[in-house]
Design a protein around this motif. Structure first.
Motif, mmCIF file in Angstrom:
data_model
loop_
_atom_site.group_PDB
_atom_site.id
_atom_site.type_symbol
_atom_site.label_atom_id
_atom_site.label_comp_id
_atom_site.label_asym_id
_atom_site.label_seq_id
_atom_site.Cartn_x
_atom_site.Cartn_y
_atom_site.Cartn_z
ATOM 1 N N UNK A 55 0.829 -1.209 0.000
ATOM 2 C CA UNK A 55 0.000 0.000 0.000
ATOM 3 C C UNK A 55 0.863 1.258 0.000
ATOM 4 N N UNK A 56 1.932 1.279 0.801
ATOM 5 C CA UNK A 56 2.787 2.458 0.833
ATOM 6 C C UNK A 56 3.485 2.648 -0.511
ATOM 7 N N UNK A 57 3.989 1.575 -1.075
ATOM 8 C CA UNK A 57 4.652 1.684 -2.373
ATOM 9 C C UNK A 57 3.661 2.177 -3.424
ATOM 10 N N UNK A 73 -4.776 15.211 -6.293
ATOM 11 C CA UNK A 73 -4.792 14.118 -5.312
ATOM 12 C C UNK A 73 -4.951 14.605 -3.868
ATOM 13 N N UNK A 74 -5.051 15.905 -3.665
ATOM 14 C CA UNK A 74 -5.226 16.419 -2.302
ATOM 15 C C UNK A 74 -6.454 15.799 -1.612
ATOM 16 N N UNK A 75 -7.613 15.674 -2.288
ATOM 17 C CA UNK A 75 -8.739 15.017 -1.604
ATOM 18 C C UNK A 75 -8.416 13.587 -1.159
ATOM 19 N N UNK A 76 -7.684 12.835 -1.978
ATOM 20 C CA UNK A 76 -7.286 11.478 -1.603
ATOM 21 C C UNK A 76 -6.329 11.496 -0.414
ATOM 22 N N UNK A 77 -5.442 12.481 -0.391
ATOM 23 C CA UNK A 77 -4.511 12.598 0.734
ATOM 24 C C UNK A 77 -5.261 12.945 2.021
ATOM 25 N N UNK A 78 -6.271 13.802 1.913
ATOM 26 C CA UNK A 78 -7.087 14.128 3.099
ATOM 27 C C UNK A 78 -7.819 12.882 3.607
ATOM 28 N N UNK A 79 -8.370 12.093 2.676
ATOM 29 C CA UNK A 79 -9.051 10.840 3.063
ATOM 30 C C UNK A 79 -8.066 9.894 3.751
ATOM 31 N N UNK A 80 -6.869 9.809 3.208
ATOM 32 C CA UNK A 80 -5.841 8.951 3.786
ATOM 33 C C UNK A 80 -5.499 9.418 5.203
ATOM 34 N N UNK A 81 -5.368 10.703 5.387
ATOM 35 C CA UNK A 81 -5.097 11.248 6.717
ATOM 36 C C UNK A 81 -6.223 10.949 7.693
ATOM 37 N N UNK A 82 -7.450 11.055 7.213
ATOM 38 C CA UNK A 82 -8.607 10.741 8.067
ATOM 39 C C UNK A 82 -8.592 9.265 8.469
ATOM 40 N N UNK A 83 -8.284 8.383 7.526
ATOM 41 C CA UNK A 83 -8.211 6.946 7.830
ATOM 42 C C UNK A 83 -7.098 6.644 8.832
ATOM 43 N N UNK A 134 -4.778 17.759 7.455
ATOM 44 C CA UNK A 134 -6.074 18.440 7.299
ATOM 45 C C UNK A 134 -7.203 17.418 7.393
ATOM 46 N N UNK A 135 -7.030 16.295 6.715
ATOM 47 C CA UNK A 135 -8.041 15.230 6.776
ATOM 48 C C UNK A 135 -8.179 14.667 8.174
ATOM 49 N N UNK A 136 -7.060 14.479 8.846
ATOM 50 C CA UNK A 136 -7.080 13.966 10.221
ATOM 51 C C UNK A 136 -7.780 14.938 11.153
ATOM 52 N N UNK A 137 -7.534 16.213 10.957
ATOM 53 C CA UNK A 137 -8.138 17.235 11.825
ATOM 54 C C UNK A 137 -9.654 17.275 11.677
ATOM 55 N N UNK A 138 -10.147 16.900 10.508
ATOM 56 C CA UNK A 138 -11.598 16.879 10.313
ATOM 57 C C UNK A 138 -12.240 15.719 11.058
#
Length: 146
Positions: A55-57, A73-83, A134-138
């Motif tokens: 997954x990381x690769x 890809x910022x929305x995907x990065x925010x989702x990843x941070x939230x997960x 940002x995603x994590x903070x939400x």
């Protein structure tokens, strides 16, 4: 992105392309370094790391393909941070992960690595981490309210 900071796309692409053929080695080096540097994060990961490494690769490959349109890809990065909140990731983990990732890239690239690559990855990782945070903070306020 902070004013005055620009992505050195050529340096990012060139350096990633240097290590891409050694993706498995990069993942092994990265996780060995991470668990040696931040032993407290080891319990956040499964015993069998094959899927995690894959997954990381995959995320790094996506980043490489998206460098010239990072906003996409910022929305995907925010989702990843939230997960990652659910996995136990804390904001203080991000700088450690970034430093370990860059050191791992440098190790795998060997003599071909240089200060230009280091600086380019530092800036790029900062952008990625900021979007994930940002995603994590939400998620955090919702979790605290529960």
């Amino acid at each position: 992105m902070e004013p005055g900071l620009t992505l050195d796309l050529d340096a990012l692409e060139t350096s990633f392309d240097l290590v891409a053929p050694h993706g498995d080695e990069l993942m092994d080096v990265f996780y060995a370094r991470l668990f040696a540097t931040a032993q407290a994060v080891r319990p956040l990961f499964p015993d069998d790391m094959r899927r995690q490494k894959s997954m990381l690769l995959g995320a790094l490959v996506l980043l490489r393909k998206s460098l010239r349109d990072l906003e996409a890809i910022v929305p995907k990065l925010r989702e990843l941070g939230a997960r990652h909140v659910a996995y136990g990731a804390q904001p203080e983990h991000y700088p450690v992960v970034g430093a370990v990732l860059i050191a791992s890239l440098a190790e795998v690239a060997g003599d071909a690595w240089g200060p230009r690559f280091e600086q380019a990855w530092t800036i790029a990782y900062g952008i990625v981490a900021a979007a994930m945070l940002e995603g994590a903070a939400q998620v955090e306020p919702k979790r605290l309210a529960a």
